[in-house]
Motif scaffolding. Sequence first.
Motif, PDB file in Angstrom:
ATOM      1  N   ALA B 108      90.605  64.261  92.578  1.00  0.00           N
ATOM      2  CA  ALA B 108      90.959  64.461  93.985  1.00  0.00           C
ATOM      3  C   ALA B 108      89.889  63.858  94.895  1.00  0.00           C
ATOM      4  CB  ALA B 108      91.121  65.946  94.269  1.00  0.00           C
ATOM      5  N   ALA B 111      90.107  60.004  95.456  1.00  0.00           N
ATOM      6  CA  ALA B 111      91.226  59.412  96.191  1.00  0.00           C
ATOM      7  C   ALA B 111      90.798  58.994  97.589  1.00  0.00           C
ATOM      8  CB  ALA B 111      92.385  60.397  96.250  1.00  0.00           C
ATOM      9  N   SER B 112      90.383  57.733  97.736  1.00  0.00           N
ATOM     10  CA  SER B 112      90.027  57.242  99.069  1.00  0.00           C
ATOM     11  C   SER B 112      91.209  56.558  99.724  1.00  0.00           C
ATOM     12  CB  SER B 112      88.843  56.280  98.978  1.00  0.00           C
ATOM     13  OG  SER B 112      89.207  55.164  98.205  1.00  0.00           O
ATOM     14  N   LEU B 113      92.146  56.093  98.930  1.00  0.00           N
ATOM     15  CA  LEU B 113      93.339  55.453  99.459  1.00  0.00           C
ATOM     16  C   LEU B 113      94.440  56.490  99.503  1.00  0.00           C
ATOM     17  CD1 LEU B 113      93.301  52.433  97.092  1.00  0.00           C
ATOM     18  CD2 LEU B 113      93.103  52.193  99.526  1.00  0.00           C
ATOM     19  N   ARG B 114      94.977  56.722 100.647  1.00  0.00           N
ATOM     20  CA  ARG B 114      96.139  57.610 100.722  1.00  0.00           C
ATOM     21  C   ARG B 114      96.987  57.210 101.913  1.00  0.00           C
ATOM     22  NH1 ARG B 114      94.457  63.115 100.383  1.00  0.00           N
ATOM     23  NH2 ARG B 114      92.493  62.553  99.431  1.00  0.00           N
ATOM     24  N   GLY B 115      98.245  57.630 101.895  1.00  0.00           N
ATOM     25  CA  GLY B 115      99.130  57.358 103.031  1.00  0.00           C
ATOM     26  C   GLY B 115      99.574  55.932 103.113  1.00  0.00           C
TER      27      GLY B 115
END
Lengths: 594, 115
Positions: B108, B111-115
């Motif tokens: 968790a 996770a730097s990339l999201r959306g």
Amino acid sequence: MQFAPWPVAAPLVACALLAGLGKKLPAAVADAIALATSTVTVFCCAMLLRSSAEGPLVYWFGGFRPRQGIAVGIDFAVDATGAGLALLGAILVTCALLFSLRYFDKRSNLFQALLLAFLGALCGFALTGDLFDLFVFFELMSASAFGLCAYKERDLGPIQGAVNFAVTNAIGAVLTLSGVALFYGRTGALNFSHLARALGAQHDPLVFAALALTCTGFLVKAAIVPFHFWLADAHAVAPTPACIVFSGVMVEAGIYAVARICGSVVPAAPSGHAFTGVLLGAGVATCLVGAAMCWAQRHLKRLLAFSTISHAGVVMIGVSLLSPEGFTGASLYVLGHGFVKAALFLCAGMLLHRLQSVDELELYGRGRRLPWLGALFAAGGVLLAGAPPTALALGDSALRRALEAHALARWSIVIAAAVTGAAVLRACGRIFLGIGPREPDAPGGGTSDESPETQPAGIPATMWVPALLLLLLAMASGTIPHDPIGRSAALMLDAPGVAARVLEAAPAPQPAPPQEEPLQTVLVHSAETVLAAIALAALALTRKRLPDALRAPLGAIWAPLARVLRALHTGEVGDQVAWLTAGAALLGCAAALS
Amino acid sequence: MIGWLPYAVAVWLLLCGLYGVVTSRHLVHLIICLAVLQSSTYVLLLAIGYKSGAVAPVFVDVPPGTPAVDPIVQALMLTDIVVEATVVALLLALAVQAHERGGSLDPAKLASLRG
């Protein structure tokens, strides 16, 4: 001379050489070996394509020919579609190698070695006639792709992308292998043709379970909703030369495997069946989710990645029809899309090289000094939206005719082309013209902390040339003769004919190709999507000047939709595997409903 | 005798592995769960090739016609082990890098990339 084994053997031998000798090999020699190998592979694939145009070419390794209709050896069954896919891959890998010559400041020979391993595996995947070999090449392709994705292992982003990519795809591979094992347990055959003959038209639950499991793994690779999450994470962080092969050909290879299995191995999955219905629905969902997420991005490579997802959905829709028209449209679409998307990724790579960023809003107006790059980028955007003369436009038209009975699917194809093209044009307007609202705090694709792979400098010719070449190839692909592609597509659905060819060396069947779309219809269809894309991009860039009465309802629809979609893309591997499990269960249920 | 048992074990291993991967909060744990998941295919393949009362597929000291278990699935399984060990090794190397660069093994936090 037999060309069949060379597209696999040559890259793998060169890969071993480059990886084995490592630093002992001067960089220039390594570059020369890599480029020469991929060029030879392009040549071999082109020869294969030429000789397989008249019917599938069967090559038995070690001369172990089938006895009494039973395959005892392992074969390559090369049809024009497979050879074409291998050729597309070889061309893209050559361009990627060329582009990577001056792309990394500190480079070892491992990058080229991985690209060559990928190429060898891809060619084997496209040419093989054996289900277990298909799996092995699939895994080899995956493993080299994981390595390529994590090549910049000094940053956290690539590690996250590669972990998500590797875990989801490894689970997909396990499911595929389970399916292969069930097929073998049921029939005792692994050769495609032998398997197809042994299965006949048996509709039993075990066959459908095997079909669902096998297809799940390939659909993970093909980034079909709900298996698509890994793709955006991996493409956004992989080095640009790797992105072009991932987007241009790896995703499509997954769909090709599904087409091959549903088309000619399990003829018991007829069109209109619950299973193909789910594939069609998944294709539509992929088109729409990909397009919406593409529009919501500000990170250029992630934007292009979601556009790939959307286009993979289009190809999936074509394949799910299980008709010659659908397969022809899908083949043309893959060809055009591969070149256009690769060119766009190279443009993004040049931006990263020159301006040290791929963030649409950070780059606002900073591209004004690079008008030629802007022109290239805009041309890519317009071609992506379906402008002639690419094979993408032809495929788009063919698919739209094949989908006359499915209004929703037809509209999704239009939306996919228009929205993804518009997103590229919008980015183009912001970066190269400096127009449109700035919104520095807009969300989308997380932070663009991608570390540049080079010191800022001018753009060398080794970057320009492949990008230009790819755009030219994209346009040249529009002149491809329709009938051989159509015939090969029809052949993929003719399981008994191909089985007789492979197992008894019977003369190749010559099915009638589907009718070619008249030029006028193609032009009308492309005009629709291109104008829609330009209008949508203009709307986004002049949003601040729109009257409130128009702006408010648009925002009211878009904002909550974007929020929900963004919230689903958490970037956590656990969530992605949960979605994968749900998707596999859905596919299994659809297969059971027979 | 209980011919379905290996298949049940294969399904059980698959589900255990999936549950572990989905809920894991530690990369090394997650990768081991993946290895558990992968081992379900070994059991499945061996179960498919198994014949009750048959010998191993080595035909040196046995009279011709002796029933043997299917050697093809064993070859498939060996290939499978090689392929999957590669993936696990690669993932463990990535986990080492993640720990060095990010100071954490929680997926968790990665996770730097999201959306």
